[in-house]
Design a protein around this motif. Structure first.
Motif, mmCIF file in Angstrom:
data_model
loop_
_atom_site.group_PDB
_atom_site.id
_atom_site.type_symbol
_atom_site.label_atom_id
_atom_site.label_comp_id
_atom_site.label_asym_id
_atom_site.label_seq_id
_atom_site.Cartn_x
_atom_site.Cartn_y
_atom_site.Cartn_z
ATOM 1 N N CYS A 5 0.830 -1.210 0.000
ATOM 2 C CA CYS A 5 0.000 0.000 0.000
ATOM 3 C C CYS A 5 0.857 1.249 0.000
ATOM 4 N N ASN A 6 1.927 1.236 0.789
ATOM 5 C CA ASN A 6 2.803 2.399 0.828
ATOM 6 C C ASN A 6 3.453 2.632 -0.528
ATOM 7 N N SER A 9 0.835 4.227 -2.838
ATOM 8 C CA SER A 9 0.577 5.649 -2.572
ATOM 9 C C SER A 9 1.757 6.501 -2.999
ATOM 10 N N GLU A 10 2.969 6.008 -2.760
ATOM 11 C CA GLU A 10 4.132 6.770 -3.197
ATOM 12 C C GLU A 10 4.188 6.872 -4.713
ATOM 13 N N LYS A 12 1.568 6.940 -6.671
ATOM 14 C CA LYS A 12 0.549 7.916 -7.063
ATOM 15 C C LYS A 12 1.042 9.341 -6.849
#
Length: 974
Positions: A5-6, A9-10, A12
């Protein structure tokens, strides 16, 4: 899963940043192309050709897209780029091309209208996207129709800050576009642009940009008075606009050119006289505000005061009939709004604001020169109060003290008639023409109660109290009194009107009052009983028609009958004038100077020394305050129980006053709202009183009633300060006590004269006794002042220590504390070192260093730096070895504070060995910090160390708010 997930998000965020950079490169390229095409345009149609309009539309869409894509990094740049290339440069180019071609104004007009609509839409989207809720904004948020578009995301602090900044900029841009319409097409009223600017000013109280734009908007209006006011307000903000000083200087230079051509012509029109008055006023403000040297200040002030006095009497120029000629009527209104022919409320309000801002600026630089500005402002207040008194009396609002004044005049008329009946063929010196005081301020204000006889017979105080069945003195004595009255009454043109009544405020004042003693009253009664002449008994203290009775035989009936006829004449002339209902309604709707007087009285609350320094020269001001206080209390105070009011408007005003009697002091008025955040506002910019406006918006009637109630409080405050203003409880009126000039005794006592010549030590003993008596009086006054102010003074500390954050973030409040001269500000050495390190990064630190250098170089008694020996280790405290720098700095500040409070604790905790005086319960020293001490360092607590050492630590903002409220209540200097 978490790592995945991290990473997503990074990715994105990285993709968004890359997209934003590409979009910004495209936006700058489009802006460059628009700039090149704009510079090559030769006419207005070329400027608005289809190709350029397409490029402008691309720039609008992509700038808006980029602002909401990455507002933190590119939002501010895109907002400025959008305004410059699409609107500002286009309008400036069109103005130049319009000089030779003004037939294509429709292009420019359409462009400006589209810009206004675009920014309205932009403001709605900013409110919706960034959840910016600004209550003073008169636009609603954009409502989302589709449910899928609504995303309840709480914006971060950075987004909120950008949203407020973008909203502030858009309001200024809307004001600029509306101002262009006014300047180019004259199609709109300037108030629309002013509304945008004022909303921007209320959104960011520290920015001076909106006030600079307001100065540009009102250029050449009211003979440049409005522009000077707004430029000075801009320069008084925390972040003034850079070009405001240059704009102000240009106006002063233009005004000087006009002043040099002035000629004191007696045949000048009203408009020319108003222009001359404002021009002279602005030349005086230039000398004060720019710190110029001029030795002719007193003469300038007297000249302007005389011009203002003449201007106060000007009336409005009658307008043409709107039904017969609408065009002339419209032109007359426009001309009056630009070049007024009388001193309207707007002109007076701007002059008052300029005086208060100039005074604040001078107090920071040179307090000695500021005294002249204070005196001029006080003279302006005196003239405004006299104008207000004339206006109120012209409306038929009677002064409740007038019927008590007329009693002395009645007795004088009776005595005059008696003398005329006794000897009509003789020319009696007692015959005096009594001016009619009803509805005439000039005569009514100047009538005084005089001594009726030197022996105490016919004392006006007895007449004022309505003593019944007192026989008058002999006729011979009456004749002498009437002649003295005629000589005194001939001075009715002077500006000091005093009403001397019995003093019945408190038992302490009764000993010094003008009440006759029991022995004196008995002697007066015995004299009157033995006089054996005719009697005239005046009864009914309530001011109704008095009945005259005769207790003597028919030989005196002719005299008393003539006296009764004269009294009836006086009574018929003293009937209450009819109320002007329409005038009172207009008065309560804003046809007055109450807003300007409200600002001046808020300032005068803190100038007790200035009020007391007026002395005899302030008699006209104090008498005017007394008359207004009596009239307004009688007709508008909710405590007044007058049942004779037949006016529906006055009943409604009393109803409003009754509903607002608990909270009228804390309701901000429009004049307070427009000055919020400035140094002359009554409330602090973060005060709780501003929240009242969220739930309560007073109407115009309520605003003026609130101003009247505030003036009643101000009048009571002046009455408590000025010793010669007294209150009579039985009559429920205030009066101004007259100081009689000492009588000169021309008789020579030869015996005392010989003793004085033969005794060598008489002069020495007499002078010594005089000095001894003066010393006792001085000590008594000092003890009385200490008793009155002991509790209040003890509530505040004597010493205030400052840290670096207090000086950098709250420098304005620190200046106010220093200017109050109630504290001694202490600056530790470590704080100076911190400021020296911060000056490379923060401009506020440089400002603080500059201010400290000026104050220390000037040798201010209320600001001291740390000396080498002023440090004492904290007792029973283990110092941390390895701690951050800010912890060591704070410990050094605490050691500096401990040097001052150590001896105080050793003497009993409060500085008293027995610790028994309640007046010294306040701490000797308080440490003022700009923020809360950082306790993140686990091994050592800063707040705990200060508490253990007995050092009081407070935030500057909290301390300043409490002190200002206390100072405002006690009438002390802020």
């Amino acid at each position: 899963m978490k790592n995945g997930c991290n990473d997503l998000s990074e990715a994105k965020v990285a993709e968004r940043n890359e997209k934003a950079k590409k979009l910004y490169r495209y936006v700058t390229d489009v802006a460059r192309r628009i700039s090149e095409r704009t510079s090559t345009c030769k006419s207005i149609p070329d400027l608005f050709s289809t190709s350029i309009e397409v490029q402008r539309q691309k720039l609008r869409d992509n700038c808006e897209k980029l602002i909401f894509l990455d507002p933190v990094n590119f939002g501010k740049k895109c907002l400025e780029l959008l305004w410059r290339k699409v609107y500002y440069d286009t309008v400036c180019t069109a103005k130049k091309l319009r000089e030779t071609d003004n037939e294509n104004d429709s292009y420019l007009f359409t462009h400006i209208i589209c810009g206004i609509g675009h920014y309205h839409h932009f403001i709605s989207r900013i409110q919706s996207e960034f959840k910016v809720n600004f209550k003073d904004l008169d636009y609603t948020m954009l409502q989302q129709d589709e449910e899928g578009d609504e995303v309840n995301i709480t914006p971060t602090e950075e987004l909120l800050q950008f949203g407020r900044s973008a909203l502030h900029s858009c309001l200024i841009y809307l004001g600029d576009l509306s101002r262009y319409q006014v300047e180019i097409f004259q199609s709109l009223d300037p108030s629309i642009a002013a509304r945008y600017y004022l909303q921007a000013a209320h959104m960011d109280l520290s920015s001076g940009m909106p006030y600079n734009q307001l100065g540009n908007l009102y250029m050449d209006k009211n003979y440049n008075l409005d522009s000077v006011c707004y430029y000075i307000q801009c320069l008084g903000c925390e972040s003034p606009f850079e070009g405001a000083m240059g704009n102000l200087t240009k106006i002063f230079e233009k005004n000087n050119q006009f002043t040099e051509t002035l000629h004191n012509s007696e045949f000048a029109s009203q408009a020319e006289h108003i222009q001359n008055t404002i021009s002279n006023f602005l030349s005086l403000v230039e000398i004060w505000y720019l710190g110029k040297n001029d030795t002719n200040i007193p003469q300038r002030c007297n000249t302007i005061a005389h011009l203002l006095k003449i201007s106060m009497d000007f009336t409005k120029t009658p307008l043409p009939d709107i039904n017969k000629n609408h065009v002339e009527y419209t032109q007359a209104i426009e001309e009056e709004s630009v070049n007024p022919t009388h001193l309207n409320a707007n002109l007076v309000h701007k002059m008052v604001q300029i005086c208060l801002f100039t005074m604040t600026k001078m107090m920071e630089t040179d307090e000695v020169k500021a005294f002249a500005c204070k005196a001029f402002t006080l003279a302006l207040l005196s003239q405004l109060l006299q104008k207000l008194l004339k206006q109120i009396e012209s409306l038929g609002l009677k002064n409740p003290a007038s019927k008590y004044r007329s009693r002395a005049l009645r007795v004088q008329e009776i005595e005059t008639v008696e003398d005329e009946v006794e000897g009509p063929e003789e020319e009696s010196p007692a015959a005096v023409e009594i001016p009619d005081t009803n509805g005439n301020i000039d005569s009514c204000d100047e009538l005084h109660f005089k001594e009726v006889a030197s022996d105490g017979d016919g004392d006006p105080e007895k007449l004022l109290n309505g003593e019944k069945n007192k026989k008058p003195s002999k006729r011979r004595r009456r004749r002498r009194v009437a002649s003295s009255e005629s000589s005194d009454m001939s001075n009715a043109e002077t500006e000091s009107s005093e009403v001397e009544t019995d003093e019945s405020c408190s038992e302490e004042e009764l000993s010094d009052s003008t009440y006759p003693s029991e022995d004196d009253s008995k002697s007066d009664a015995s004299d009157s009983e033995g006089s054996g002449d005719e009697e005239v008994v005046i009864s009914k203290q309530n001011g109704d028609a008095d009945n005259e009775t005769t207790n003597k035989p028919s030989e005196t009936n002719g005299i008393t009958h003539a006296a009764s006829i004269q009294v009836n004449k006086i009574d018929s002339g003293e009937k209450d004038a009819e109320l002007n209902e329409l005038g009172i309604q207009n008065f309560l709707l804003g046809d007055n100077f109450l807003a300007s007087i409200k600002l001046l009285q808020d300032w005068l609350y803190t100038e007790k020394d200035l009020i007391l320094s007026c002395g005899d020269s302030g008699e006209s001001l104090f008498q005017c305050v007394v008359d207004l206080l009596n009239i307004l209390t009688f007709h508008f105070s909710p405590k007044s129980n007058d049942v004779s009011d037949k006016s529906k408007i006055l009943k409604y005003a009393k109803h409003i006053a009754k509903n607002l009697k608990l909270e009228y002091k804390s309701i901000p008025l429009p004049e307070d709202v427009n000055l919020r955040g400035s140094s002359i506002c009554k409330f602090d910019k973060n005060a709780a009183e501003w929240q009242l406006l969220d739930r309560y918006r007073p109407s115009q009637y309520e605003e003026n009633v609130i101003r009247i109630l505030n003036f009643i409080d101000f009048g009571n405050h002046i009455a408590n300060i000025v010793p010669r203003i007294r209150f009579n409880r039985s009559m429920k009126i205030f009066y101004f006590k007259k100081l009689h000039s000492p009588k000169v005794n021309t008789k020579v006592n030869h015996k005392k004269n010989r003793e004085w010549h033969n005794t060598k030590k008489h002069h020495e003993v007499g002078s010594g006794g005089l000095l001894r008596r003066l010393g006792r009086l001085w000590l008594t006054a000092q003890v009385r002042d200490l008793e009155r102010s002991g509790r209040q003074a003890a509530a505040a500390p004597a010493l205030l220590a400052l840290d670096a954050a207090a000086l950098t973030h709250h420098l304005r409040k620190v200046k106010q504390l220093l200017r109050a001269r109630s504290f001694v500000l202490l600056v530790p050495t470590v704080v100076l070192q911190e400021l020296d390190e911060l000056k490379r990064e923060q401009s506020a630190a440089r400002d603080a260093i500059r201010w400290l250098e000026v104050q220390l170089r000037a040798g201010s008694r209320f600001l001291r730096a740390q000396r080498p020996a002023q440090s004492r280790p904290l007792p029973l405290l283990k110092y941390p070895r390895k701690a951050p720098a800010h912890v060591h700095n704070f410990i050094q500040i605490l050691e500096f504070c401990n040097h001052f409070i150590g001896d105080d604790k050793n003497q009993g905790g409060n500085g008293d060995p027995d610790n028994s005086l309640p007046a010294k319960s306040a701490p000797l020293l308080v440490l003022l910090v700009g923020g809360q001490p950082d306790d993140e360092y686990k091994e050592f607590s800063l707040t705990g160390a200060a508490r253990a050492a007995g050092i009081s630590v407070e935030n500057v903002g909290d301390f300043y708010t409490k002190w200002r409220q206390t100072a405002h209540k006690n009438g002390k200097k802020r």
